[in-house]
Scaffold this motif. Structure first.
Motif, PDB file in Angstrom:
ATOM      1  N   LEU A   1     -45.648 -18.365  -7.673  1.00 14.48           N
ATOM      2  CA  LEU A   1     -45.595 -16.913  -7.189  1.00 14.48           C
ATOM      3  C   LEU A   1     -44.621 -16.637  -6.261  1.00 14.48           C
ATOM      4  CD1 LEU A   1     -49.669 -17.223  -7.156  1.00 14.48           C
ATOM      5  CD2 LEU A   1     -48.237 -16.127  -8.711  1.00 14.48           C
TER       6      LEU A   1
ATOM      7  N   ASP B   1     -58.500 -24.719 -13.286  1.00 23.68           N
ATOM      8  CA  ASP B   1     -57.871 -23.439 -13.895  1.00 23.68           C
ATOM      9  C   ASP B   1     -57.100 -23.917 -15.436  1.00 23.68           C
ATOM     10  OD1 ASP B   1     -58.378 -21.653 -11.913  1.00 23.68           O
ATOM     11  OD2 ASP B   1     -56.677 -22.407 -10.728  1.00 23.68           O
TER      12      ASP B   1
ATOM     13  N   LEU C   1     -45.102 -13.856 -10.968  1.00 21.35           N
ATOM     14  CA  LEU C   1     -44.563 -15.073 -11.256  1.00 21.35           C
ATOM     15  C   LEU C   1     -43.385 -15.402 -11.524  1.00 21.35           C
ATOM     16  CD1 LEU C   1     -46.116 -17.938 -11.858  1.00 21.35           C
ATOM     17  CD2 LEU C   1     -46.171 -17.123 -14.273  1.00 21.35           C
TER      18      LEU C   1
ATOM     19  N   VAL D   1     -54.306 -14.612 -16.888  1.00 19.51           N
ATOM     20  CA  VAL D   1     -54.310 -15.781 -15.837  1.00 19.51           C
ATOM     21  C   VAL D   1     -53.286 -15.460 -14.811  1.00 19.51           C
ATOM     22  CG1 VAL D   1     -53.655 -18.201 -15.595  1.00 19.51           C
ATOM     23  CG2 VAL D   1     -55.051 -17.480 -17.272  1.00 19.51           C
ATOM     24  N   VAL D   2     -51.986 -14.956 -15.232  1.00 21.53           N
ATOM     25  CA  VAL D   2     -50.949 -14.532 -14.167  1.00 21.53           C
ATOM     26  C   VAL D   2     -51.563 -13.414 -13.461  1.00 21.53           C
ATOM     27  CG1 VAL D   2     -48.784 -13.370 -14.181  1.00 21.53           C
ATOM     28  CG2 VAL D   2     -49.155 -15.189 -15.704  1.00 21.53           C
TER      29      VAL D   2
ATOM     30  N   THR E   1     -52.071 -20.208 -22.561  1.00 23.27           N
ATOM     31  CA  THR E   1     -52.843 -21.048 -21.584  1.00 23.27           C
ATOM     32  C   THR E   1     -53.493 -21.833 -22.677  1.00 23.27           C
ATOM     33  OG1 THR E   1     -54.833 -19.144 -21.792  1.00 23.27           O
ATOM     34  CG2 THR E   1     -53.121 -19.279 -19.844  1.00 23.27           C
TER      35      THR E   1
ATOM     36  N   ASP F   1     -54.524 -12.786 -12.636  1.00 23.63           N
ATOM     37  CA  ASP F   1     -55.618 -13.488 -11.827  1.00 23.63           C
ATOM     38  C   ASP F   1     -55.129 -14.110 -10.639  1.00 23.63           C
ATOM     39  OD1 ASP F   1     -58.665 -14.124 -11.278  1.00 23.63           O
ATOM     40  OD2 ASP F   1     -57.982 -16.254 -11.795  1.00 23.63           O
ATOM     41  N   LEU F   2     -54.119 -15.153 -10.911  1.00 26.23           N
ATOM     42  CA  LEU F   2     -53.558 -15.880  -9.783  1.00 26.23           C
ATOM     43  C   LEU F   2     -52.886 -14.900  -8.891  1.00 26.23           C
ATOM     44  CD1 LEU F   2     -51.696 -18.673 -12.099  1.00 26.23           C
ATOM     45  CD2 LEU F   2     -53.603 -18.929 -10.641  1.00 26.23           C
TER      46      LEU F   2
ATOM     47  N   ARG G   1     -55.765 -13.442  -6.529  1.00 25.49           N
ATOM     48  CA  ARG G   1     -56.270 -14.432  -5.753  1.00 25.49           C
ATOM     49  C   ARG G   1     -55.206 -14.833  -4.522  1.00 25.49           C
ATOM     50  NH1 ARG G   1     -58.489 -19.386  -8.812  1.00 25.49           N
ATOM     51  NH2 ARG G   1     -57.139 -18.836 -10.373  1.00 25.49           N
ATOM     52  N   ALA G   2     -54.181 -14.745  -4.897  1.00 25.03           N
ATOM     53  CA  ALA G   2     -52.902 -15.169  -3.913  1.00 25.03           C
ATOM     54  C   ALA G   2     -52.724 -13.948  -2.878  1.00 25.03           C
ATOM     55  CB  ALA G   2     -51.646 -15.511  -4.470  1.00 25.03           C
TER      56      ALA G   2
END
Length: 97
Positions: free
Chosen positions: A43, A87, A27, A11-12, A78, A14-15, A18-19
């Protein structure tokens, strides 16, 4: 020291993707400035000079020194979102031996 599950690291990563974080971004976990005992996740382009850096995947996690003690012996994981299509949420759990 804080550890991450494989799901949390995914997840980290992926975030961060996306950013569109730059190389070295990650993070950051710090103590909340508005809620005593709470934590803030954000982030960021890189760690602060005193941050602990946890590298278990593509995207590092930076932990503020004040939060590091609070997170010692915990695992970042998560949980599924309660909102359809939302999310996953991050949760903290005791480390498993």
């Amino acid at each position: 020291m804080l550890t991450l599950t494989e799901n949390a690291q995914t997840v980290v990563d992926d975030l961060a993707a996306r950013a569109d974080l730059p190389e070295g971004g990650g993070l950051r976990i710090s103590q909340s400035t508005t809620q005593p005992g709470g934590l803030e996740l954000a982030l960021t382009r890189g760690p602060q000079t005193s941050d602990r850096v946890i590298e278990t995947g593509t995207t590092p996690v930076f932990v503020e020194p004040a939060a590091s003690e609070q997170l010692d012996q915990l695992t970042l994981d998560t949980a599924a979102s309660s909102a359809p299509g939302g999310d996953p949420a991050f949760v903290l759990a005791p480390q498993q031996d």
